[in-house]
Design a protein around this motif. Structure first.
Motif, PDB file in Angstrom:
ATOM      1  N   THR A  72      46.788  47.902  39.524  1.00 52.24           N
ATOM      2  CA  THR A  72      47.298  46.558  39.251  1.00 52.24           C
ATOM      3  C   THR A  72      46.786  46.063  37.911  1.00 52.24           C
ATOM      4  N   ASN A  73      47.482  45.069  37.345  1.00 46.72           N
ATOM      5  CA  ASN A  73      46.936  44.442  36.136  1.00 46.72           C
ATOM      6  C   ASN A  73      45.971  43.324  36.506  1.00 46.72           C
ATOM      7  N   GLY A  74      45.824  43.038  37.797  1.00 44.04           N
ATOM      8  CA  GLY A  74      44.772  42.135  38.263  1.00 44.04           C
ATOM      9  C   GLY A  74      45.118  40.663  38.220  1.00 44.04           C
ATOM     10  N   GLN A  75      46.282  40.329  37.665  1.00 47.73           N
ATOM     11  CA  GLN A  75      46.619  38.919  37.497  1.00 47.73           C
ATOM     12  C   GLN A  75      46.713  38.190  38.844  1.00 47.73           C
ATOM     13  N   LEU A  76      47.216  38.857  39.863  1.00 44.54           N
ATOM     14  CA  LEU A  76      47.381  38.219  41.180  1.00 44.54           C
ATOM     15  C   LEU A  76      46.351  38.735  42.185  1.00 44.54           C
ATOM     16  N   LEU A  77      45.313  39.389  41.667  1.00 44.31           N
ATOM     17  CA  LEU A  77      44.377  40.070  42.562  1.00 44.31           C
ATOM     18  C   LEU A  77      43.673  39.109  43.518  1.00 44.31           C
ATOM     19  N   ALA A  78      43.144  37.997  42.999  1.00 45.51           N
ATOM     20  CA  ALA A  78      42.401  37.062  43.863  1.00 45.51           C
ATOM     21  C   ALA A  78      43.331  36.551  44.977  1.00 45.51           C
ATOM     22  N   LYS A  79      44.566  36.223  44.606  1.00 47.32           N
ATOM     23  CA  LYS A  79      45.526  35.678  45.580  1.00 47.32           C
ATOM     24  C   LYS A  79      45.858  36.684  46.679  1.00 47.32           C
ATOM     25  N   LYS A  80      46.019  37.938  46.291  1.00 50.21           N
ATOM     26  CA  LYS A  80      46.487  38.951  47.249  1.00 50.21           C
ATOM     27  C   LYS A  80      45.341  39.696  47.918  1.00 50.21           C
ATOM     28  N   LEU A  81      44.108  39.334  47.590  1.00 49.09           N
ATOM     29  CA  LEU A  81      42.962  40.104  48.086  1.00 49.09           C
ATOM     30  C   LEU A  81      42.906  40.180  49.622  1.00 49.09           C
ATOM     31  N   PRO A  82      43.075  39.028  50.333  1.00 49.72           N
ATOM     32  CA  PRO A  82      43.006  39.123  51.796  1.00 49.72           C
ATOM     33  C   PRO A  82      44.020  40.125  52.347  1.00 49.72           C
ATOM     34  N   LEU A  83      45.224  40.098  51.755  1.00 51.95           N
ATOM     35  CA  LEU A  83      46.270  41.029  52.203  1.00 51.95           C
ATOM     36  C   LEU A  83      45.846  42.483  51.969  1.00 51.95           C
ATOM     37  N   LEU A  84      45.253  42.747  50.809  1.00 50.27           N
ATOM     38  CA  LEU A  84      44.845  44.127  50.472  1.00 50.27           C
ATOM     39  C   LEU A  84      43.710  44.583  51.389  1.00 50.27           C
ATOM     40  N   VAL A  85      42.761  43.677  51.628  1.00 51.39           N
ATOM     41  CA  VAL A  85      41.625  44.029  52.491  1.00 51.39           C
ATOM     42  C   VAL A  85      42.142  44.325  53.905  1.00 51.39           C
ATOM     43  N   ASN A  86      43.022  43.452  54.402  1.00 49.66           N
ATOM     44  CA  ASN A  86      43.558  43.657  55.763  1.00 49.66           C
ATOM     45  C   ASN A  86      44.340  44.960  55.877  1.00 49.66           C
ATOM     46  N   ALA A  87      44.973  45.353  54.773  1.00 49.39           N
ATOM     47  CA  ALA A  87      45.769  46.588  54.812  1.00 49.39           C
ATOM     48  C   ALA A  87      44.884  47.823  54.663  1.00 49.39           C
ATOM     49  N   GLY A  88      43.586  47.622  54.487  1.00 52.12           N
ATOM     50  CA  GLY A  88      42.672  48.771  54.437  1.00 52.12           C
ATOM     51  C   GLY A  88      42.501  49.371  53.058  1.00 52.12           C
ATOM     52  N   ILE A  89      42.956  48.660  52.001  1.00 49.01           N
ATOM     53  CA  ILE A  89      42.764  49.184  50.635  1.00 49.01           C
ATOM     54  C   ILE A  89      41.288  49.015  50.253  1.00 49.01           C
ATOM     55  N   ARG A  90      40.686  50.101  49.819  1.00 43.47           N
ATOM     56  CA  ARG A  90      39.259  50.050  49.456  1.00 43.47           C
ATOM     57  C   ARG A  90      39.025  50.446  48.001  1.00 43.47           C
ATOM     58  N   ARG A  91      40.081  50.951  47.348  1.00 42.53           N
ATOM     59  CA  ARG A  91      39.920  51.399  45.953  1.00 42.53           C
ATOM     60  C   ARG A  91      41.027  50.808  45.099  1.00 42.53           C
ATOM     61  N   LEU A  92      40.616  50.210  43.982  1.00 42.74           N
ATOM     62  CA  LEU A  92      41.583  49.596  43.079  1.00 42.74           C
ATOM     63  C   LEU A  92      41.394  50.120  41.669  1.00 42.74           C
ATOM     64  N   ASN A  93      42.485  50.325  40.952  1.00 42.58           N
ATOM     65  CA  ASN A  93      42.411  50.537  39.506  1.00 42.58           C
ATOM     66  C   ASN A  93      42.979  49.286  38.863  1.00 42.58           C
ATOM     67  N   VAL A  94      42.186  48.651  38.009  1.00 40.78           N
ATOM     68  CA  VAL A  94      42.655  47.436  37.348  1.00 40.78           C
ATOM     69  C   VAL A  94      42.802  47.735  35.862  1.00 40.78           C
ATOM     70  N   SER A  95      43.985  47.488  35.327  1.00 44.33           N
ATOM     71  CA  SER A  95      44.214  47.765  33.906  1.00 44.33           C
ATOM     72  C   SER A  95      43.724  46.601  33.079  1.00 44.33           C
ATOM     73  N   LEU A  96      42.882  46.900  32.112  1.00 42.35           N
ATOM     74  CA  LEU A  96      42.311  45.844  31.270  1.00 42.35           C
ATOM     75  C   LEU A  96      41.968  46.469  29.922  1.00 42.35           C
ATOM     76  N   ASP A  97      42.636  46.018  28.879  1.00 40.31           N
ATOM     77  CA  ASP A  97      42.506  46.684  27.587  1.00 40.31           C
ATOM     78  C   ASP A  97      41.530  46.002  26.643  1.00 40.31           C
ATOM     79  N   THR A  98      41.064  44.803  27.004  1.00 45.44           N
ATOM     80  CA  THR A  98      40.150  44.084  26.116  1.00 45.44           C
ATOM     81  C   THR A  98      39.475  42.940  26.867  1.00 45.44           C
ATOM     82  N   LEU A  99      38.306  42.527  26.374  1.00 39.45           N
ATOM     83  CA  LEU A  99      37.627  41.349  26.918  1.00 39.45           C
ATOM     84  C   LEU A  99      37.793  40.161  25.982  1.00 39.45           C
ATOM     85  N   ASP A 100      38.603  40.330  24.962  1.00 41.92           N
ATOM     86  CA  ASP A 100      38.841  39.260  24.003  1.00 41.92           C
ATOM     87  C   ASP A 100      40.153  38.557  24.384  1.00 41.92           C
TER      88      ASP A 100
END
Ligand code: SAM
Length: 322
Positions: free
Chosen positions: A95-123
């Motif tokens: 995921t690009n992580g933009q909706l991660l906080a919102k969808k987290l309960p759904l992902l946890v309930n579905a048993g997802i334990r590993r995420l790849n988050v795309s992030l190209d910069t901290l600027d």
């Protein structure tokens, strides 16, 4: 099980849940237009049936849900619930992580334990320049929350000369401090970059260049990785790991075990090949009719793999997932 002359078989399935994305990254979408969902995308039920049939016909063991941006898809919950019951060894999500906080309960309930988050910069300003959508702080908060919820996080960064090379070390430090594993992805000759060698070469940063940059600050050792891993992994003793998906510098085609299914029902045996095989029509059929036809298409898809090196392809990553 279908195996080729090099001993390769399909073990890892990547599903592009939708081609829609809330970003328009410069290296993925040249015209800056965010992609919307294709009109003929498969339903969650049909895609889940596709996974079930591919488990049987190809011996799929691991599933990665990607896109487009999977978290924007209304199919996400129904799809994850269905595939969660199929006995797969591993289900992960990119995921690009933009909706991660919102969808987290759904992902946890579905048993997802590993995420790849795309992030190209901290600027924040470079982030807007590359992603052309979203907000950096929201992504970082989402990763924090996911990590606190027990998710294992890998961060995907595409280093680009002239755009984010100054972010290699800040991102590495950020990830090491938080226990995330940073994965550098060498720029791939995909989509518009397949036909524009100048644009590709101007931006491309190689494994060797990355290692010399990192070596100025850290000592690192090569670390273990699964036989069919696409990344070369390194350990910085006492601090953590990082990896490089070095499709140009250390091609991984000889051991590739990936199969991709697009949101519109096309199987891709290789990112580098323009061949694709339609299975959308098989997914309405009962198992005994679908499986033999699927197996014939899987033989063709396996034959699409390159022998040694990844040479690129005109397909846009968002259509078939990264
Ligand atoms: N939206 C999700 C995301 O951002 O992770 C999933 C889809 S995105 C296409 C998957 C990955 O492909 C991202 O990490 C992205 O950086 C990478 N990607 C896209 N085009 C690329 C290219 N030409 N070269 C290297 N990586 C690329």
């Amino acid at each position: 099980m279908i195996v080729d002359r090099q001993g390769r078989r399909f073990r890892n399935l990547r599903i592009s849940l939708t081609s829609a994305c809330n970003y328009a990254c410069t290296y993925c979408v040249p015209n800056g237009k965010r992609l919307v969902a294709a009109q003929d995308e498969l339903s969650a039920e049909a895609m889940a049936r596709g996974v079930a049939y591919l488990i049987e016909a190809a011996g799929i063991e691991r599933l990665r849900i990607t896109g487009g941006e999977p978290l924007v898809s209304p199919k996400l919950e129904a799809f994850m619930t269905a595939v969660g019951q199929m006995g797969l060894e591993d289900i992960s999500l990119t995921t690009n992580g933009q909706l991660l906080a919102k969808k987290l309960p759904l992902l946890v309930n579905a048993g997802i334990r590993r995420l790849n988050v795309s992030l190209d910069t901290l600027d924040a300003s470079a982030f807007r320049g590359i992603a052309r959508g979203g907000d950096l702080a929201t992504v970082l908060d989402g990763m924090n929350e996911a990590s606190a919820a027990g998710m294992k996080i890998k961060v995907n960064m595409v280093p680009l000369r002239g755009q984010n090379l100054d972010q290699v070390m800040p991102l590495l430090d950020y990830c090491l401090e938080r226990g995330y594993e940073l994965r550098f992805i060498e720029l791939m000759r995909m989509g518009h970059l397949a036909n524009d060698s100048n644009a590709f070469l101007q931006q491309f940063v190689s494994l060797q260049q990355l290692l010399s940059l990192i070596g100025e600050r850290y000592e690192y050792l090569q670390a273990d990785a699964p036989v069919d891993a696409t990344a070369v992994r390194y350990e910085i003793p006492g601090q953590g790991h990082f990896g490089v998906i070095a499709n140009e510098s250390v091609p991984f085609c000889r051991t590739c075990s990936r199969l991709r299914l697009s949101s519109t029902g096309w199987l891709h045996g290789c990112l580098s090949s323009s061949n694709r095989h339609y299975i959308g029509d098989l997914l309405d059929k009962p198992r005994h009719q679908a499986l033999p036809a699927l197996q014939r298409l899987l033989v063709k898809a396996l034959g699409d793999k390159q022998e040694v090196a990844f040479s690129g392809g005109a397909t846009v990553m968002k259509i078939i997932g990264g």
